[in-house]
Design a protein around this motif. Structure first.
Motif, short mmCIF file in Angstrom:
data_model
loop_
_atom_site.label_atom_id
_atom_site.label_comp_id
_atom_site.label_asym_id
_atom_site.label_seq_id
_atom_site.Cartn_x
_atom_site.Cartn_y
_atom_site.Cartn_z
N MET A 25 11.34 -6.39 -2.74
CA MET A 25 10.34 -7.26 -2.11
C MET A 25 10.65 -8.71 -2.42
N PRO A 26 10.54 -9.59 -1.44
CA PRO A 26 10.85 -10.99 -1.70
C PRO A 26 9.90 -11.61 -2.71
N THR A 27 10.37 -12.66 -3.39
CA THR A 27 9.51 -13.41 -4.30
C THR A 27 8.28 -13.86 -3.51
N GLY A 28 7.11 -13.66 -4.11
CA GLY A 28 5.89 -14.02 -3.38
C GLY A 28 5.38 -12.88 -2.52
N GLY A 29 6.11 -11.74 -2.54
CA GLY A 29 5.71 -10.60 -1.71
C GLY A 29 4.75 -9.66 -2.42
N GLY A 30 4.40 -9.98 -3.69
CA GLY A 30 3.41 -9.17 -4.41
C GLY A 30 3.99 -7.97 -5.12
N LYS A 31 5.16 -8.14 -5.75
CA LYS A 31 5.79 -7.02 -6.46
C LYS A 31 4.93 -6.49 -7.60
N SER A 32 4.39 -7.43 -8.41
CA SER A 32 3.68 -7.03 -9.64
C SER A 32 2.51 -6.09 -9.33
N LEU A 33 1.84 -6.34 -8.25
CA LEU A 33 0.68 -5.52 -7.90
C LEU A 33 1.07 -4.05 -7.71
N CYS A 34 2.31 -3.81 -7.31
CA CYS A 34 2.77 -2.45 -7.02
C CYS A 34 2.77 -1.55 -8.26
N PHE A 35 2.82 -2.16 -9.46
CA PHE A 35 2.67 -1.33 -10.67
C PHE A 35 1.37 -1.66 -11.42
N GLN A 36 0.87 -2.89 -11.25
CA GLN A 36 -0.36 -3.25 -11.97
C GLN A 36 -1.57 -2.47 -11.46
N LEU A 37 -1.64 -2.30 -10.15
CA LEU A 37 -2.79 -1.58 -9.60
C LEU A 37 -2.74 -0.09 -9.96
N PRO A 38 -1.60 0.60 -9.78
CA PRO A 38 -1.57 2.00 -10.21
C PRO A 38 -1.88 2.16 -11.70
N ALA A 39 -1.44 1.17 -12.51
CA ALA A 39 -1.70 1.26 -13.96
C ALA A 39 -3.19 1.41 -14.25
N LEU A 40 -4.02 0.75 -13.43
CA LEU A 40 -5.47 0.80 -13.64
C LEU A 40 -6.03 2.18 -13.31
N ALA A 41 -5.47 2.80 -12.28
CA ALA A 41 -6.05 4.05 -11.79
C ALA A 41 -5.48 5.28 -12.50
N LEU A 42 -4.25 5.17 -13.01
CA LEU A 42 -3.64 6.33 -13.65
C LEU A 42 -4.07 6.44 -15.11
N GLU A 43 -4.11 7.66 -15.60
CA GLU A 43 -4.50 7.88 -17.00
C GLU A 43 -3.34 7.52 -17.92
N GLU A 83 0.83 -1.21 0.00
CA GLU A 83 0.00 0.00 0.00
C GLU A 83 0.86 1.26 0.00
N GLU A 84 1.94 1.25 0.81
CA GLU A 84 2.82 2.43 0.89
C GLU A 84 3.50 2.67 -0.47
N ILE A 85 3.92 1.58 -1.11
CA ILE A 85 4.59 1.72 -2.41
C ILE A 85 3.61 2.29 -3.44
N ILE A 86 2.39 1.74 -3.48
CA ILE A 86 1.38 2.19 -4.45
C ILE A 86 1.04 3.67 -4.23
N LYS A 87 0.93 4.08 -2.97
CA LYS A 87 0.63 5.49 -2.68
C LYS A 87 1.76 6.40 -3.15
N ASN A 88 3.01 5.93 -2.99
CA ASN A 88 4.17 6.70 -3.44
C ASN A 88 4.13 6.88 -4.96
N VAL A 89 3.73 5.81 -5.67
CA VAL A 89 3.62 5.88 -7.13
C VAL A 89 2.51 6.86 -7.52
N PHE A 90 1.37 6.79 -6.83
CA PHE A 90 0.26 7.71 -7.11
C PHE A 90 0.68 9.16 -6.91
N ASP A 91 1.59 9.40 -6.00
CA ASP A 91 2.07 10.76 -5.75
C ASP A 91 3.09 11.22 -6.80
#
Length: 692
Positions: A43-61, A27-35
């Motif tokens: 992040m360790p394997t299995g720590g959910g790295k992909s989500l950190c850019f996939q989720l912002p991709a959906l919300a950003l223009e 969540e902290e990483i995603i908020k930093n990207v949004f800013d």
């Protein structure tokens, strides 16, 4: 730009990815990207790295560009996104022309939220990127940009231009493993010096860490599989040949197993991967190329048939198991032969010193006599105080003793050496070694000089390794391997924290090896001459016979027979039949000559260091006196080779010889010393004492 308010990230998480809560740091990483801020996420394997850019991709223009190194794995990521209702594509050289054109059209029309692209293909998109809205650049497996990293890819270095070209587009760099040197290099190479770095905990408590001696590996694997026959697992080997042989062995025993390596066609690799992902083939025997980015959560075990070349790679590979959080078993087979082989791989590379230091740390982990998890996390700068209870050492601990005093002496020496010296010098100072390097720096004057002279060099080395593995000390590999104190060391020195050390188990396995010839260029020139001759005979350009890359691989691998020659890059069946004998003749003649041409002092040194023969055995084998052999060791030391003479002569004996030197009338001649010591000290020892 669309704001996060319009797309509450919690909703996006649930709607598109089906999760209720974020994993640590996400969540902290995603908020930093949004800013709109640049970000480095470790992040360790299995720590959910992909989500950190996939989720912002959906919300950003606009479109998020994901730079990923492995073409074969982009499809899986894109398929997974499409399954989640997200418009994503990949663009790379493996696609048919028509498919590429359709992807470019979609990109230009703004129909894509994410586009995965290989770094090599990125320049082809430049003309479109300047005309569309790019929301974010995500550099996955970012350690590939750093020559300090464990998987350097030259194509990644072109990414430094992204910030110049798109200064207002945020960039996120992601990797599962990066030590301090690599993290700093990632920021520099990508021109994001102000990037906020997020480091998640590297602890994967569900992974059982198991290290075993390398004898009878196949039998040990078969015994292990009896209790894990229905589970998915990966076995990592160093060579293609090993993967195929082991996969064949497992098949004959009734297991569904397939080999995976770079020698397969991309179609074959994709089939193997699909079979694994879809549980049709539960066991994959692979080279390390397999697994990066594979999103298979139910891998229950990972076995390393050979020791990996560094802890970074080992950690990433074991991290491919237990991604669902359920228990998983990891086994690492360790043998001295693997260490020798990996040393040869590293020698001659641009980052040889650094790679060898990393390999040494991997070896220290494998030889650890204290909690494996402490050692593993300590390597990444994460220090835990309690033993994990979920590794082979914790389950069957060795016998320990109170090593607090030894630990204090070592920490004190590191501190008094201003944390500027590597392991070898720290040991020399603690043991009171009277060698030139110590005296040149004036280290004989510091308080801890000789503080551990009662402990043998090898044992003291092992104790320091244990302190590294316990997180009391750490190594800066990129700064000549110097030792530093951790916060834990301060507690040992000033707060009376107790340290337990394990009794040293004497090394059982020693492997005789050949040292790689020193003059690598000489062999390359001979191979090039032969290539030219063969090319002239068939009236073709030289590269038709073999490209330079193949010759370099021959020089590197030094095949001795046809089977080994077949492993050389660029050698197919036809070239094996046509050229193997000619090239093998040149290689074998070169290696044999090199062996026989070694100067006499180098041959003795080689037999001692690499064949593990004692001075008396060398003397007998070579028909020399023992005195001559010790003379050879002195000569090698004078030429700059590291040598631990303390195993042959004590500091007390050196002192006695120095005292005798002051009293004798003719101290240049050895015989008076021999008589002075009533013939109890052999000539070689007198010679050593005078030298040291």
């Amino acid at each position: 730009m669309e704001t996060t308010a319009q797309h509450p990230i919690q909703d996006l998480l649930k709607t598109h990815f089906g999760y209720e809560t974020f994993l640590p740091n996400q969540e902290e990483i995603i908020k930093n990207v949004f800013d709109q801020k640049d970000t480095i996420a470790i992040m360790p394997t299995g720590g959910g790295k992909s989500l950190c850019f996939q989720l912002p991709a959906l919300a950003l223009e606009g479109t998020t560009m994901v730079i990923s190194p492995l073409i074969a794995l982009m499809k899986d990521q894109v398929d997974a996104l499409k399954a989640n209702g997200i418009s994503a594509e990949f663009f790379n050289s493996s696609q048919p022309y028509e498919e590429q054109q359709q992807v470019l059209k979609n990109l230009q029309n703004g129909d894509l939220k994410l586009l995965y692209v290989a770094p090599e293909s990125l320049p082809q998109l430049n003309f479109i990127l300047n005309s569309i809205k790019v929301s974010l650049f995500a550099v996955d497996e970012a350690h590939c940009i750093s020559s300090w990293g464990h998987d350097f890819r030259p194509a990644y270095t072109q990414l430094k231009s992204l910030k110049e070209q798109f200064p207002n587009v945020p960039l996120i760099a992601l990797t599962a493993t990066a030590d301090r040197a690599t993290r700093e290099d990632i920021a520099t190479q990508l021109s994001i010096p102000e990037a906020k770095t997020f480091i998640a905990s590297f602890d994967r408590p569900n992974l059982y860490l198991d290290v075993r001696p390398g004898q009878n590996r196949n039998k040990q694997i078969l015994d292990f599989l009896k209790n894990h026959s229905d589970e998915s697992g990966i076995i990592y080997c160093l060579s293609r040949k090993s993967t195929e042989k082991l996969a064949a062995t497992l098949k004959t025993k009734g297991y569904k197993a397939e080999a995976y390596h770079a020698g397969l066609t991309s179609e074959e690799r994709n089939t193997v991967q699909d079979n694994f992902l879809n549980d049709r083939t539960p066991i994959i025997v692979a080279t390390i190329a397999f697994g990066m980015g594979i999103d298979k959560s139910n891998v229950r075990w990972v076995i390393h048939y050979n020791m990996p070349k560094n802890i970074d790679g080992y950690y990433q590979e074991i991290g491919r198991s237990g991604r669902d959080g359920l228990p998983a078993h990891t086994i690492l087979f360790y043998s001295f032969a693997d260490v020798i082989m990996l040393r040869k791989f590293a020698e001659g590379s641009e980052t040889e010193t650094y790679q060898l230091a990393k390999l040494e740390r991997m070896q220290q982990f494998a030889e650890a006599l204290s909690c494996r998890r402490k050692a593993l996390l300590g390597y990444f700068g994460e220090h835990i105080t309690e033993d994990c209870g979920n590794c082979d050492i914790c389950k069957t601990p060795p016998k320990y003793f109170d090593g607090t005093l030894i630990a204090q002496k070592v920490c004190s020496a590191v501190a008094r050496l201003q944390e500027q010296e590597a392991l070898g010098m720290v040991l020399d100072v603690l043991r009171g070694s009277q060698n030139a390097q110590v005296y040149d720096k004036g280290y004989q004057k510091i308080k801890t000089f000789g503080a551990a002279k009662d402990i043998s060099w090898r044992d003291l080395q092992q104790y320091v390794i244990q302190l590294l593995n316990q997180g009391v000390l750490q190594i800066y590999f990129h700064e000549n391997g110097r030792l530093l104190l951790t916060p834990l060391a301060k507690k040992v020195l000033f707060e009376g924290k107790k340290v337990r050390l394990a009794n040293i188990i004497k090394e059982v396995e020693k492997v005789k090896t050949e040292r790689a010839p020193r003059k690598r260029a000489e062999l390359f020139d001979k191979l090039r001459e032969l290539r030219l001759k063969l090319a002239q005979e068939i009236n073709k350009p030289a590269f038709v016979v073999f490209g330079d890359a193949s010759l370099e691989d021959m020089e590197f691998k030094k095949p001795r027979n046809r089977e080994e020659f077949a492993e050389v890059s660029g050698v197919g069946q036809a070239k094996l039949e046509k050229y193997a004998d000619d090239f093998l003749k040149v290689i074998n003649r070169h290696l044999d000559t090199l062996e026989n041409d070694l100067p006499t002092h180098e041959r003795s040194y080689k037999m001692f260091m690499e064949e593990n023969l004692s001075p008396s055995e060398i003397a007998e084998k070579r028909g020399l006196s023992e005195d001559s052999v010790y003379g050879h060791f002195i000569k090698m030391h004078q030429l700059g080779e590291a040598f631990d003479f303390s195993q042959f002569i004590s500091s007390e004996e050196i002192q006695q010889i120095k005292n005798a030197e002051k009293t004798l009338e003719n101290p240049e001649v050895l015989k008076p010393y021999f008589e002075y010591f009533e013939e109890k000290l052999p000539y070689w020892k007198i010679k050593l004492g005078l030298y040291l």
